[in-house]
Write an enzyme that holds these catalytic residues in place. Structure first.
Site, short mmCIF file in Angstrom:
data_model
loop_
_atom_site.label_atom_id
_atom_site.label_comp_id
_atom_site.label_asym_id
_atom_site.label_seq_id
_atom_site.Cartn_x
_atom_site.Cartn_y
_atom_site.Cartn_z
N LYS A 290 0.75 -0.81 0.29
CA LYS A 290 -0.24 -0.49 0.35
C LYS A 290 0.55 1.56 -0.12
CE LYS A 290 -3.67 -2.40 2.23
NZ LYS A 290 -4.88 -2.22 3.58
N ASN B 207 -4.63 1.75 -2.01
CA ASN B 207 -4.86 -0.05 -1.97
C ASN B 207 -6.06 0.50 -3.04
OD1 ASN B 207 -7.50 1.88 -1.14
ND2 ASN B 207 -8.15 -0.14 -0.59
N ALA C 90 0.40 1.34 15.51
CA ALA C 90 1.19 2.61 15.21
C ALA C 90 1.87 2.03 13.60
CB ALA C 90 1.94 3.49 15.67
N GLY C 91 1.37 0.66 13.16
CA GLY C 91 1.51 0.36 11.83
C GLY C 91 1.05 1.60 10.55
N ALA D 258 -1.63 -0.35 9.19
CA ALA D 258 -3.42 0.64 9.43
C ALA D 258 -3.36 0.76 10.40
CB ALA D 258 -3.75 -0.92 10.43
N ARG E 194 4.11 -0.78 20.37
CA ARG E 194 4.94 -1.35 21.11
C ARG E 194 6.77 -0.62 20.96
NH1 ARG E 194 6.94 -7.05 18.54
NH2 ARG E 194 7.13 -5.40 16.61
N GLY F 225 -13.22 -6.64 12.55
CA GLY F 225 -12.59 -6.31 11.12
C GLY F 225 -13.41 -6.10 9.57
P1 ATR Z 1 0.21 -3.22 9.90
O1 ATR Z 1 -0.17 -2.45 7.54
O2 ATR Z 1 -1.31 -4.47 8.96
O3 ATR Z 1 -0.20 -2.09 10.09
P2 ATR Z 1 2.18 -2.65 10.43
O4 ATR Z 1 2.70 -1.91 9.91
O5 ATR Z 1 4.01 -4.33 10.14
O6 ATR Z 1 0.72 -4.30 9.65
O7 ATR Z 1 2.15 -2.46 11.70
C1 ATR Z 1 2.25 -4.21 12.59
C2 ATR Z 1 1.42 -3.34 13.81
O8 ATR Z 1 1.54 -4.41 15.00
C3 ATR Z 1 2.89 -2.86 15.16
O9 ATR Z 1 2.08 -1.65 15.33
C4 ATR Z 1 3.76 -3.54 15.48
O10 ATR Z 1 4.37 -3.12 16.74
P3 ATR Z 1 5.88 -1.64 16.06
O11 ATR Z 1 5.15 -0.85 15.62
O12 ATR Z 1 6.11 -1.35 17.92
O13 ATR Z 1 6.32 -3.48 15.28
C5 ATR Z 1 2.19 -3.92 16.14
N1 ATR Z 1 2.89 -5.79 16.77
C6 ATR Z 1 3.16 -6.64 15.93
N2 ATR Z 1 3.72 -7.62 17.07
C7 ATR Z 1 4.14 -6.82 17.69
C8 ATR Z 1 3.60 -7.86 19.27
N3 ATR Z 1 5.09 -9.15 19.29
N4 ATR Z 1 3.59 -6.93 20.05
C9 ATR Z 1 3.44 -5.51 20.02
N5 ATR Z 1 2.80 -5.42 18.89
C10 ATR Z 1 2.54 -5.71 17.60
#
Ligand code: ATR
Length: 298
Positions: free
Chosen positions: A77, A98, A149-150, A152, A173, A261
């Site tokens: 995306k 998207n 905060a990824g 999505a 995280r 979702g």
């Molecule tokens: P998407 O596009 O689905 O948002 P992404 O950008 O990879 O995917 O984001 C994944 C989210 O899940 C992030 O907020 C990630 O936290 P980080 O920014 O610290 O990576 C969170 N996430 C994934 N695995 C995690 C875990 N084991 N514990 C806590 N947060 C997690």
């Protein structure tokens, strides 16, 4: 027309597709094809496993072959922002693509008119629509705890801020990523109060935008020692497969209103359908098909 009600594939069939990696379990082909059939359109929707390094070639190929449009899912995306000829305001505003629509540009000097790829974002609006529809949320003035905060999480945070919520508690995280989003919100939507910690008082909604819950062994994204589910009216889980994550189970037990979702997935797809076809999406048919696909593919 075939017995099933859909048109036979022939030289006039229009094509759409979703590109992603992994893509094997996407419910989008079944959902869109059911909608094409319902409206009697000689269109088909396919799914392609595309590695990010081949994304540009795939988009250019679809354009060259006169596809009607594409959907892009993880991990494409953001990459696609630089691979389209034009960004619709939705893609500019939310910083991700998207949906792509291929349109014929006005006759160029060379006689063949050229195709252009226009990038849209239908995810952001779908979040707000689903929160209103599935949780009866009144976003204006709401207090929301957003986990993640990824990609999505960022889209959700900006969309919620644009809906004039009062307070956003952004927990991630990797705190720095939440900080960047908070900074952007302060610039674009200064009336929204953003905090990078758990709330000290009750909120209207907890929204999970982390990927925690996708895998069966994942822990809940919410540590209840930090914030109790008793402190929220509702919980929205962006994950739709599994239909009930640990977070949703606990939220139901606590008496919260809950939604997964699915509504968001439905509405982003419906909007893409409308962008490509110019027709109103048959929401009931799409919802039914989506539910069925997710069940049979659980
Ligand atoms: P998407 O596009 O689905 O948002 P992404 O950008 O990879 O995917 O984001 C994944 C989210 O899940 C992030 O907020 C990630 O936290 P980080 O920014 O610290 O990576 C969170 N996430 C994934 N695995 C995690 C875990 N084991 N514990 C806590 N947060 C997690």
């Amino acid at each position: 027309m075939s017995n099933s009600g859909s048109f036979e594939i022939n030289a006039g069939t229009r094509l759409c597709a979703v590109l992603g990696s992994p893509i094997r379990h996407s419910a989008s082909p079944a959902t869109h094809n059911a909608a094409f059939t319902k409206l009697g359109l000689n269109w088909r929707y396919l799914a392609f496993e595309v590695d990010p390094k081949n994304l540009r070639a795939a988009i250019d190929g679809a354009k060259a072959m006169n596809f009607a449009g594409l959907n892009l899912t993880v991990p494409h995306k953001l990459l696609a922002l630089k691979m389209v000829d034009e960004l619709d305001t939705s893609a500019k505003k939310w910083g991700a693509v998207n949906t792509i629509k291929f349109v014929q540009s006005r006759k160029s000097r060379v006689q063949n008119s050229e195709m252009r790829a226009i990038g849209f974002n239908t995810d952001a609006d779908a979040i707000a629509t689903s929160l209103r529809e599935d949780l009866k949320m009144n976003l204006r003035g709401a207090k929301i705890l957003l986990l993640g905060a990824g990609g999505a999480g960022r889209t959700a945070a900006l969309k919620l801020a644009s809906e004039k919520i009062a307070e956003l508690f952004l927990v991630n995280r990797t705190r720095a990523k939440a900080g960047e989003i908070a900074h952007e919100i302060k610039k674009q939507f200064p009336s929204v109060k953003v905090f990078l910690d758990f709330p000290k008082a009750k909120v209207d909604l907890i929204l999970n935008a982390t990927s925690l819950g996708l895998k069966p062994d994942d822990r809940s994204p919410l540590n209840e020692k930090q914030f109790s589910l008793k402190q929220t009216r509702a919980v929205y889980e962006m994950i739709y497969r599994p239909a009930e994550t640990k977070l949703l189970k606990a939220a139901k037990k606590s008496g919260c209103q809950t939604a997964n979702g699915l509504g968001m997935l439905l509405h982003q797809g419906a909007k893409a359908f409308e962008i490509w076809t110019g027709r109103r999406a048959p929401l009931d048919v799409m919802r039914r098909q989506l539910v069925q696909s997710l069940k049979s593919n659980a």
